[in-house]
Design an enzyme around this catalytic site. Sequence first.
Site, short mmCIF file in Angstrom:
data_model
loop_
_atom_site.label_atom_id
_atom_site.label_comp_id
_atom_site.label_asym_id
_atom_site.label_seq_id
_atom_site.Cartn_x
_atom_site.Cartn_y
_atom_site.Cartn_z
CG HIS A 1 -1.81 -1.30 1.15
ND1 HIS A 1 -2.91 -1.49 0.35
CD2 HIS A 1 -1.63 -2.49 1.82
CE1 HIS A 1 -3.40 -2.71 0.52
NE2 HIS A 1 -2.63 -3.34 1.41
CD GLU B 1 -2.05 -3.68 4.74
OE1 GLU B 1 -1.50 -4.70 4.26
OE2 GLU B 1 -3.24 -3.38 4.53
CG HIS C 1 0.55 -6.86 2.04
ND1 HIS C 1 -0.29 -5.94 1.47
CD2 HIS C 1 1.45 -7.19 1.08
CE1 HIS C 1 0.08 -5.71 0.22
NE2 HIS C 1 1.14 -6.47 -0.03
CD GLU D 1 -1.92 -10.19 4.22
OE1 GLU D 1 -1.87 -9.33 5.12
OE2 GLU D 1 -2.48 -9.99 3.12
#
Length: 231
Positions: A9, A23, A78, A144
Amino acid sequence: MKIIWDKGHGGSDPGAVANGLQEKQLTHKIVEYAMSYLEENYTGFEQRATRAGDQTLTLSQRSDMANAWSADVFVSVHINAGKGTGFEIYVHPNASPQSIALQNVLHDEILSAMRQFGNVTDRGKKRANYAVLRETKMPAVLTENLFIDSNDAKHLKNEAFLKAVGEAHARGVAKFLGLPQKTKLQPEPKPQQKASDKKLYRVQVGAFSDRKNAERLADELREKGYPATIV
């Protein structure tokens, strides 16, 4: 060896947001810790991040950057969302054996580091058709790192945890690539002073007109371990 770190992101895309966290900020910190750790401890590599700060990047820009540079490894970082808990790591459904090997070593390094801070659920090694895994031409994984919208957030608010997770990413990549560790320079020992170089200080205890008194004091000093000479 060339390493691309993809900070998930960024810019106008904050990623998942919850519990006062974004995030894009967490992925930036984790990757920065990973890159610093590699620089301090290993040699034989070059590394880049898909974004240096808070830039907006498309998915294709990220994979194109890695492909154009002919990177040897691509790691996309992430933070999860969806009220779950734990850590998971992805490769593409048609992943190469090298990508699977990278997934295995990173999974173990990162999960081990996380569990130093308490019990962390292992959500496993998974596969998904994510664009950055599909379009990159080198071994590629996507991590993640816990859930931003659950009790996991307590760890994501802990800077020491983020640092440990970043460093674990770095160690995993270094193991996969077989990067040599830097030689730690040992401080040079201070030269020992020779007895002949030492300055001596003499202490006069007393003076006596009667030699017997002088001999008596000299004997007492010798018994206590002090050198004594009558002059």
